[in-house]
Design a protein around this motif. Structure first.
Motif, PDB file in Angstrom:
ATOM      1  N   GLY A  68     -16.321  -3.328   8.331  1.00  0.00           N
ATOM      2  CA  GLY A  68     -17.393  -2.880   7.466  1.00  0.00           C
ATOM      3  C   GLY A  68     -17.040  -2.793   5.995  1.00  0.00           C
ATOM      4  O   GLY A  68     -17.892  -2.443   5.171  1.00  0.00           O
ATOM      5  N   TRP A  69     -15.813  -3.160   5.651  1.00  0.00           N
ATOM      6  CA  TRP A  69     -15.356  -3.072   4.261  1.00  0.00           C
ATOM      7  C   TRP A  69     -15.045  -4.434   3.654  1.00  0.00           C
ATOM      8  O   TRP A  69     -15.577  -4.774   2.602  1.00  0.00           O
ATOM      9  N   ALA A  70     -14.164  -5.181   4.287  1.00  0.00           N
ATOM     10  CA  ALA A  70     -13.702  -6.441   3.701  1.00  0.00           C
ATOM     11  C   ALA A  70     -14.841  -7.444   3.602  1.00  0.00           C
ATOM     12  O   ALA A  70     -15.550  -7.701   4.577  1.00  0.00           O
ATOM     13  N   ASP A  77       0.827  -1.200   0.000  1.00  0.00           N
ATOM     14  CA  ASP A  77       0.000   0.000   0.000  1.00  0.00           C
ATOM     15  C   ASP A  77       0.866   1.256   0.000  1.00  0.00           C
ATOM     16  O   ASP A  77       0.600   2.207  -0.756  1.00  0.00           O
ATOM     17  N   ARG A  78       1.886   1.258   0.823  1.00  0.00           N
ATOM     18  CA  ARG A  78       2.781   2.418   0.879  1.00  0.00           C
ATOM     19  C   ARG A  78       3.540   2.587  -0.431  1.00  0.00           C
ATOM     20  O   ARG A  78       3.756   3.717  -0.892  1.00  0.00           O
ATOM     21  N   TYR A 115     -12.700   5.459   3.185  1.00  0.00           N
ATOM     22  CA  TYR A 115     -11.733   4.361   3.088  1.00  0.00           C
ATOM     23  C   TYR A 115     -10.332   4.891   3.414  1.00  0.00           C
ATOM     24  O   TYR A 115      -9.899   5.900   2.862  1.00  0.00           O
ATOM     25  N   PRO A 116      -9.580   4.195   4.296  1.00  0.00           N
ATOM     26  CA  PRO A 116      -8.355   4.808   4.831  1.00  0.00           C
ATOM     27  C   PRO A 116      -7.056   4.504   4.081  1.00  0.00           C
ATOM     28  O   PRO A 116      -6.004   5.001   4.479  1.00  0.00           O
ATOM     29  N   TYR A 117      -7.087   3.710   3.017  1.00  0.00           N
ATOM     30  CA  TYR A 117      -5.841   3.282   2.380  1.00  0.00           C
ATOM     31  C   TYR A 117      -5.813   3.638   0.901  1.00  0.00           C
ATOM     32  O   TYR A 117      -6.844   3.935   0.287  1.00  0.00           O
TER      33      TYR A 117
END
Length: 250
Positions: free
Chosen positions: A218-220, A42-43, A64-66
């Motif tokens: 709540g996402w995956a 991700d980075r 979404y945080p990523y």
């Protein structure tokens, strides 16, 4: 709801964003290995985009945080990157959206980490072919239903299932634009395809049951029976000369 048709200039803008996404996936294909974490990936993706003048459009989208979705094995989609090292034999889908000068391009790819098995390779082959069959139907005068029918036909023929609750979508200035692209249903129905439409074609295929449940974040979305899932996605422009893949890298 009206479909926003893109001009040739608009499509060039999306293509430029798509080239960054494609180059990033190509670079990732050489970096993914046992011991690497999806948080490291991700980075890498975020840095890769920023260095090329783009931004990861998924980060902050609906909270979404990523910069990426990183979905491992039985996670069908929207997996959070984490610090768990990938193991040989895992599969991981990396989904990313680049925003370059306001234009967005979207692509997901499922990678095999380290050694593979015949069953894993077959799942990925079916998922990629399902996407490709859908792309072939992205022609002016066809319908969204023609894309979905082609995808579903491939999955069923190979003894797999489409996970039906996740859709493709229009894309351009926004990540998700009209219309939705479903991967089930009869041909000849739904929104009629027109020159200038830009959509994502991104079916998720599993060898098990097509049902999922959501993780606590709540996402995956995980398959309910633990079967693995694979996804391949391209951003596609519909033109009178045929579909143009704007995120091609292989």
């Amino acid at each position: 709801m009206a479909v926003e048709l893109k001009t040739k200039e608009h499509i060039r803008g999306i293509r430029m964003a798509g080239r960054i996404v494609a180059a990033c996936h190509k670079a990732l294909s050489k970096r993914l290995a046992p011991g690497v974490t999806t948080l490291e990936i991700d980075r890498f993706v975020e840095r890769f985009m920023i260095e090329r003048g783009a931004v990861p459009a998924q980060k902050g989208f609906k909270g979404y945080p990523y910069a990426t979705c990183a979905s491992v094995n039985d996670v069908a989609c929207h997996g959070f990157p984490d610090a768990e090292p990938l193991e040989s034999g895992d599969i991981v889908t990396i989904d990313m959206v680049a925003d370059l000068n306001g234009w967005k391009a979207d692509s997901a790819w499922t990678y095999i980490v380290g050694k593979s098995t015949a069953a894993t390779e077959r799942l990925l082959r079916v998922a990629k072919q399902a996407m490709q069959d859908g792309i072939k139907q992205a022609l002016p005068g066809n319908y969204i239903g023609d894309i979905g029918h082609a995808v579903q036909k491939r999955a069923v023929r190979e003894g797999c299932h489409v996970i039906p609750m996740f859709f493709g979508h229009g894309i351009g200035r926004d990540i998700h634009e009209y219309p939705e692209v479903a991967y089930q249903g009869p041909p000849g129905q739904g929104v009629k395809l027109e020159e200038g439409m830009v959509i994502t074609i991104e079916p998720i295929i599993t060898s098990g049951k097509p049902d999922v449940f959501y993780a606590r974040n709540g996402w995956a979305a995980r398959t309910i029976d633990g079967a693995w899932a694979a996804q391949f996605e391209h951003t596609v422009a519909i033109t009178k000369g045929g579909p143009i893949v704007l995120t091609r890298w292989e």
